[in-house]
Design an enzyme around this catalytic site. Structure first.
Site, PDB file in Angstrom:
ATOM      1  N   ASP A  33       0.853  -1.186   0.000  1.00 44.82           N
ATOM      2  CA  ASP A  33       0.000   0.000   0.000  1.00 44.82           C
ATOM      3  C   ASP A  33       0.893   1.241   0.000  1.00 44.82           C
ATOM      4  OD1 ASP A  33      -1.736   2.212   1.191  1.00 44.82           O
ATOM      5  OD2 ASP A  33      -3.196   0.589   1.066  1.00 44.82           O
ATOM      6  N   ILE A  34       0.504   2.262  -0.763  1.00 45.86           N
ATOM      7  CA  ILE A  34       1.322   3.479  -0.821  1.00 45.86           C
ATOM      8  C   ILE A  34       1.152   4.364   0.414  1.00 45.86           C
ATOM      9  CG2 ILE A  34       1.440   3.518  -3.338  1.00 45.86           C
ATOM     10  CD1 ILE A  34      -0.680   5.766  -3.270  1.00 45.86           C
ATOM     11  N   ASN A  91     -13.136  -3.384   2.525  1.00 49.59           N
ATOM     12  CA  ASN A  91     -14.159  -2.349   2.667  1.00 49.59           C
ATOM     13  C   ASN A  91     -15.145  -2.487   1.508  1.00 49.59           C
ATOM     14  OD1 ASN A  91     -12.846  -1.073   4.912  1.00 49.59           O
ATOM     15  ND2 ASN A  91     -11.399  -0.200   3.480  1.00 49.59           N
ATOM     16  N   GLU A  99     -12.990   3.151  -1.003  1.00 50.27           N
ATOM     17  CA  GLU A  99     -12.545   4.320  -1.765  1.00 50.27           C
ATOM     18  C   GLU A  99     -12.269   4.003  -3.235  1.00 50.27           C
ATOM     19  OE1 GLU A  99      -9.232   5.920   0.386  1.00 50.27           O
ATOM     20  OE2 GLU A  99     -10.477   6.457   2.104  1.00 50.27           O
ATOM     21  N   VAL A 100     -11.839   2.789  -3.537  1.00 54.07           N
ATOM     22  CA  VAL A 100     -11.532   2.405  -4.919  1.00 54.07           C
ATOM     23  C   VAL A 100     -12.538   1.334  -5.340  1.00 54.07           C
ATOM     24  CG1 VAL A 100      -9.785   1.421  -6.463  1.00 54.07           C
ATOM     25  CG2 VAL A 100      -9.078   2.904  -4.572  1.00 54.07           C
ATOM     26  N   HIS A 104     -10.481  -5.216  -3.157  1.00 53.68           N
ATOM     27  CA  HIS A 104      -9.127  -5.349  -2.644  1.00 53.68           C
ATOM     28  C   HIS A 104      -9.176  -5.771  -1.185  1.00 53.68           C
ATOM     29  CE1 HIS A 104     -10.334  -1.123  -2.221  1.00 53.68           C
ATOM     30  NE2 HIS A 104      -9.494  -1.010  -1.205  1.00 53.68           N
ATOM     31  N   HIS A 106      -7.001  -5.860   2.229  1.00 56.31           N
ATOM     32  CA  HIS A 106      -5.845  -5.325   2.937  1.00 56.31           C
ATOM     33  C   HIS A 106      -5.306  -6.430   3.847  1.00 56.31           C
ATOM     34  CE1 HIS A 106      -6.773  -0.950   2.223  1.00 56.31           C
ATOM     35  NE2 HIS A 106      -7.988  -1.450   2.072  1.00 56.31           N
TER      36      HIS A 106
END
Length: 119
Positions: A33-34, A91, A99-100, A104, A106
């Site tokens: 993750d960035i 999420n 958010e995206v 995904h 995590h």
């Protein structure tokens, strides 16, 4: 939330944006993750146009679902998180603070993570 083929993860899958790759197979891609929220914070995304866990489990072929979840476990073991422990999180939707619009997972680890939810 509709799938947006211009989302950041779709661009990463297409090779249009770089990532710090941890793992890749025919079903998934995992990368750091960035904006890490723990000493180890990796994202695992399926290869396909799936908005969320709900969308993925309703529409993806069984082989992709199995391969994706096996990849999550492989990544955690590769990062040597299996013994001390780790947390996985997906999420979904606005209430889940997604958010995206690309599924995904995590993977968080590297220290004790505290309670599940705060606030």
């Amino acid at each position: 939330m509709a799938y947006d083929p211009e989302n950041i993860f779709a661009k990463i899958l297409r090779g249009e944006l770089p990532c710090n790759k941890v793992y890749e197979d025919e079903y998934s891609l995992a990368f750091h993750d960035i904006n890490p929220q723990a000493p180890v914070h990796v994202l695992v995304i399926p290869k396909g146009d799936y908005v969320s866990m709900d969308d993925f489990t309703a529409k993806a072929p069984a082989e992709l679902i199995t391969g994706f979840f096996q990849a999550v476990g492989k990544v955690a073991r590769q990062l040597e998180l299996d013994e001390p422990g780790y947390r996985i999180l997906a999420n979904i939707g606005t209430h889940g603070h997604q958010e995206v619009p690309h599924l995904h997972i995590h993977i968080f680890g590297g220290r004790p993570l505290g309670p599940m939810l705060a606030g």
